[in-house]
Design a protein around this motif. Structure first.
Motif, PDB file in Angstrom:
ATOM      1  N   ALA A   1      54.164  53.113  35.348  1.00 54.75           N
ATOM      2  CA  ALA A   1      55.059  52.156  34.689  1.00 54.75           C
ATOM      3  C   ALA A   1      56.146  51.695  35.648  1.00 54.75           C
ATOM      4  O   ALA A   1      56.435  50.491  35.757  1.00 54.75           O
ATOM      5  N   GLY A   2      56.729  52.643  36.379  1.00 61.33           N
ATOM      6  CA  GLY A   2      57.773  52.300  37.345  1.00 61.33           C
ATOM      7  C   GLY A   2      57.247  51.384  38.441  1.00 61.33           C
ATOM      8  O   GLY A   2      57.905  50.412  38.827  1.00 61.33           O
ATOM      9  N   ALA A   3      56.040  51.677  38.934  1.00 64.65           N
ATOM     10  CA  ALA A   3      55.440  50.866  40.005  1.00 64.65           C
ATOM     11  C   ALA A   3      55.155  49.445  39.530  1.00 64.65           C
ATOM     12  O   ALA A   3      55.411  48.470  40.250  1.00 64.65           O
ATOM     13  N   LEU A   4      54.645  49.310  38.301  1.00 59.92           N
ATOM     14  CA  LEU A   4      54.330  47.981  37.776  1.00 59.92           C
ATOM     15  C   LEU A   4      55.603  47.179  37.498  1.00 59.92           C
ATOM     16  O   LEU A   4      55.640  45.961  37.713  1.00 59.92           O
ATOM     17  N   LEU A   5      56.644  47.853  37.038  1.00 53.41           N
ATOM     18  CA  LEU A   5      57.929  47.170  36.831  1.00 53.41           C
ATOM     19  C   LEU A   5      58.501  46.708  38.170  1.00 53.41           C
ATOM     20  O   LEU A   5      59.054  45.608  38.276  1.00 53.41           O
ATOM     21  N   LYS A   6      58.316  47.528  39.188  1.00 53.51           N
ATOM     22  CA  LYS A   6      58.841  47.213  40.520  1.00 53.51           C
ATOM     23  C   LYS A   6      58.196  45.952  41.095  1.00 53.51           C
ATOM     24  O   LYS A   6      58.835  45.189  41.806  1.00 53.51           O
TER      25      LYS A   6
END
Length: 197
Positions: free
Chosen positions: A18-23
């Motif tokens: 989730a963090g990677a996709l938001l980034k």
């Protein structure tokens, strides 16, 4: 049951994704749509004789479905995102059921029973979520049960990987789903009667 009790074991991986996709600039709703298109291809792949690919895309879709919820909670959840999420989940399941029904016509009657049990269980689930004052981690009250999304994926996987046993897997899925609907209905009676006191 597994969604409720085993989520903590996969949540760290979901958080990282989730963090990677938001980034990279994706939103939760965009991931919901991506998950949907990957998921509905499952039934198509199965129909055309690619069960391993069908199962793979089903589980990728399921993983992304968990990721999009985490993304929403890390940013700002939207009501329409919830509607899309729940609707697309059902359409992915329908895709697999239709793929199996068209590929193995002699079990269509059992798949019809399964569809009825899913409608029953989801009707209770969604109605309780709409009328209950309780809210959980999701934007509505989430009723746990014997069959949650992961159990559904396990049954759908077995249906696609074990075509010789698809009738018995489908009937077992039907009974588990019906039991879950009854379980949720009884729980709803207790919850809503307490809220009305």
């Amino acid at each position: 049951m597994l969604d409720t009790h085993a989520r903590k074991f996969v949540q760290p991986s979901i958080d990282k994704t989730a963090g990677a996709l938001l980034k990279i600039g994706l939103t939760a709703n965009q991931v919901t749509v991506i998950s949907f298109f990957i998921g509905v291809s499952s039934g198509v792949f199965f129909y055309f004789g690619f069960p391993i690919i069908a199962v793979s895309v089903l589980w990728i879709s399921g993983y992304l479905d968990a990721v999009d919820g985490t993304m929403a909670r890390k940013t700002k959840p939207s009501s329409f995102g919830t509607v899309m999420d729940v609707t697309f989940d059902r359409l992915v399941e329908i895709s697999v059921i239709l793929g199996v029904a068209f590929a193995i016509p002699n079990v269509q009657w059992a798949l019809l029973l399964l569809s009825v049990s899913i409608i029953f269980s989801m009707t209770v689930f969604l109605t309780v979520g709409a009328v209950s004052e309780q809210k959980g981690i999701k934007s509505f009250y989430y009723q746990a049960g014997l069959a949650e999304r992961t159990e559904g994926f396990i049954f759908l996987t077995l249906m696609m990987l074990l075509p010789a046993y698809v009738l018995w897997v489908t009937l077992l899925f039907f009974f588990v789903e019906t039991f879950t609907g009854c379980q949720r209905l009884l729980e709803a009676k207790k919850i809503l009667e307490k809220e009305e006191v």
